[in-house]
Design an enzyme around this catalytic site. Structure first.
Site, mmCIF file in Angstrom:
data_model
loop_
_atom_site.group_PDB
_atom_site.id
_atom_site.type_symbol
_atom_site.label_atom_id
_atom_site.label_comp_id
_atom_site.label_asym_id
_atom_site.label_seq_id
_atom_site.Cartn_x
_atom_site.Cartn_y
_atom_site.Cartn_z
ATOM 1 C CG ASP A 27 -2.073 0.977 1.078
ATOM 2 O OD1 ASP A 27 -2.404 1.345 -0.063
ATOM 3 O OD2 ASP A 27 -2.632 1.385 2.103
ATOM 4 N N GLY A 28 0.297 2.326 -0.587
ATOM 5 C CA GLY A 28 0.960 3.632 -0.535
ATOM 6 C C GLY A 28 1.473 4.150 -1.868
ATOM 7 C CG ASN A 75 -8.074 -2.055 -4.786
ATOM 8 O OD1 ASN A 75 -7.143 -2.845 -4.589
ATOM 9 N ND2 ASN A 75 -8.317 -1.053 -3.940
HETATM 10 C C1 IPE Z 1 -5.298 -2.675 0.032
HETATM 11 O O1 IPE Z 1 -5.007 -1.338 -0.168
HETATM 12 C C2 IPE Z 1 -5.312 -3.398 -1.273
HETATM 13 C C3 IPE Z 1 -4.024 -3.545 -1.929
HETATM 14 C C4 IPE Z 1 -2.866 -3.170 -1.479
HETATM 15 C C5 IPE Z 1 -4.077 -4.209 -3.194
HETATM 16 P P1 IPE Z 1 -6.167 -0.259 -0.267
HETATM 17 O O2 IPE Z 1 -5.483 1.040 -0.461
HETATM 18 O O3 IPE Z 1 -7.159 -0.646 -1.280
HETATM 19 O O4 IPE Z 1 -6.820 -0.351 1.176
HETATM 20 P P2 IPE Z 1 -7.802 0.662 1.910
HETATM 21 O O5 IPE Z 1 -8.865 1.010 0.944
HETATM 22 O O6 IPE Z 1 -6.996 1.860 2.290
HETATM 23 O O7 IPE Z 1 -8.267 -0.096 3.114
HETATM 24 C C1 IPE Z 2 -1.723 0.250 -3.273
HETATM 25 O O1 IPE Z 2 -1.487 1.610 -3.337
HETATM 26 C C2 IPE Z 2 -1.944 -0.357 -4.632
HETATM 27 C C3 IPE Z 2 -3.335 -0.777 -4.893
HETATM 28 C C4 IPE Z 2 -4.317 -0.753 -4.032
HETATM 29 C C5 IPE Z 2 -3.632 -1.256 -6.222
HETATM 30 P P1 IPE Z 2 -2.672 2.646 -3.294
HETATM 31 O O2 IPE Z 2 -3.086 2.949 -4.695
HETATM 32 O O3 IPE Z 2 -3.756 2.205 -2.404
HETATM 33 O O4 IPE Z 2 -1.941 3.924 -2.690
HETATM 34 P P2 IPE Z 2 -2.513 4.920 -1.598
HETATM 35 O O5 IPE Z 2 -2.917 4.097 -0.417
HETATM 36 O O6 IPE Z 2 -3.678 5.611 -2.223
HETATM 37 O O7 IPE Z 2 -1.375 5.826 -1.324
HETATM 38 MG MG MG Z 3 -4.107 2.428 -0.408
#
Ligand code: IPE
Ligand code: IPE
Ligand code: MG
Length: 255
Positions: A27-28, A75
């Site tokens: 994440d991030g 997602n």
């Molecule tokens: C979790 O991250 C899913 C993945 C890393 C693929 P999200 O960014 O979707 O999680 P939430 O929505 O902050 O809980």
């Molecule tokens: C995780 O990064 C990747 C996926 C969920 C596909 P994010 O896209 O959730 O990144 P943040 O949490 O918005 O920074």
């Molecule tokens: Mg995220």
């Protein structure tokens, strides 16, 4: 090499307990890009390098199974353009990386409800799994359109159908038989669950499998997650006392 790099390397040089099965909530990406004044998708693209590094690091430490959360069942609710970029990226990475994984003896799997993906992507996934099916090295599972609740519901449905066909009775359903129908059932138990990006939640990842996993949360954003950060998580795992319901004394006496 910085001082911390050396410290981490030194720590691992000793007799460190290595988790057999590691899972990561990557994440991030979006915030990493936004911090640099760039579009969120730039973060997803940069995150691919961290995937590569994590696979290499897991292999180096002799981890038996690595499971990465790439796309959750929730997602799909993101803006369509971002979903499209993620799908394209997935296909691009499959085409480019799977041969390399195969060369390194890695067994590649995708877990999740694949029926929602385009037939082209489904075919690519199937071909990649078949190519690497006989490999005996680390098992790399990518969770795509995966949800922990989906996984448990799917397993329950498989068993319910067996009852319906009178192959088993409802009373024969056990934790072990339900477990057999969940994703990752044939792999070692999940030992360590890492989440990058600073949030303290599971986000519907491996709900069943994480029952006794050690949890490790880091503020590091996924594109910045590298060998040193992975090593820190493993070092932390080594320092945890896993009691599985027993007392600390019982566990210490067993050693
Ligand atoms: C979790 O991250 C899913 C993945 C890393 C693929 P999200 O960014 O979707 O999680 P939430 O929505 O902050 O809980
Ligand atoms: C995780 O990064 C990747 C996926 C969920 C596909 P994010 O896209 O959730 O990144 P943040 O949490 O918005 O920074
Ligand atoms: Mg995220």
């Amino acid at each position: 090499m910085s001082k911390t790099d050396n410290q981490v390397k030194q720590l691992l040089a000793e007799d460190v307990k290595i988790p057999q099965h590691v899972a990561i909530i990557m994440d991030g990406n979006g915030r990493w890009a936004q911090l640099r004044g760039k579009k969120r998708v730039v973060g997803h693209k940069s995150g691919v390098e961290s995937v590569r590094t994590s696979v290499a690091t897991a292999v180096k430490y002799n981890v038996k199974a690595l499971t990465l959360f790439a796309f959750s069942s929730e997602n799909w609710q993101r803006p369509q353009t971002e979903v499209n970029v993620l799908m394209d990226l997935f296909m691009f990475v499959l085409t480019r990386e799977v041969k390399r994984l195969h060369k390194n003896g890695i067994k590649f799997k995708v877990i999740g409800d694949l029926s929602k993906f385009s037939s082209k992507l489904q075919k690519m996934i199937k071909a990649s799994e078949e190519l690497t099916a006989e490999n005996s090295g680390m098992v790399l599972s990518i969770a795509a359109n995966y949800g922990g609740r989906w996984d448990i519901t799917h397993a329950a449905k498989v068993l319910a159908k067996k009852v319906e066909r009178q192959e088993i009775s409802a009373d024969e359903i056990t934790e072990a038989s339900l477990n057999e129908q969940t994703s990752l059932a044939n792999l070692p138990e999940l030992d360590l669950l890492i989440r990058t990006g600073g949030d303290y939640r599971i986000s519907n990842f491996l709900l069943w499998q994480a029952a006794y996993a050690e949890l490790y949360f880091t503020d590091v954003l996924w594109p910045d997650f590298n060998e040193i950060e992975f090593t820190k998580a493993i070092t932390m795992f080594d320092q945890r006392e896993r009691r599985f319901g027993q007392t600390g004394e019982q566990v210490t006496n067993k050693k």
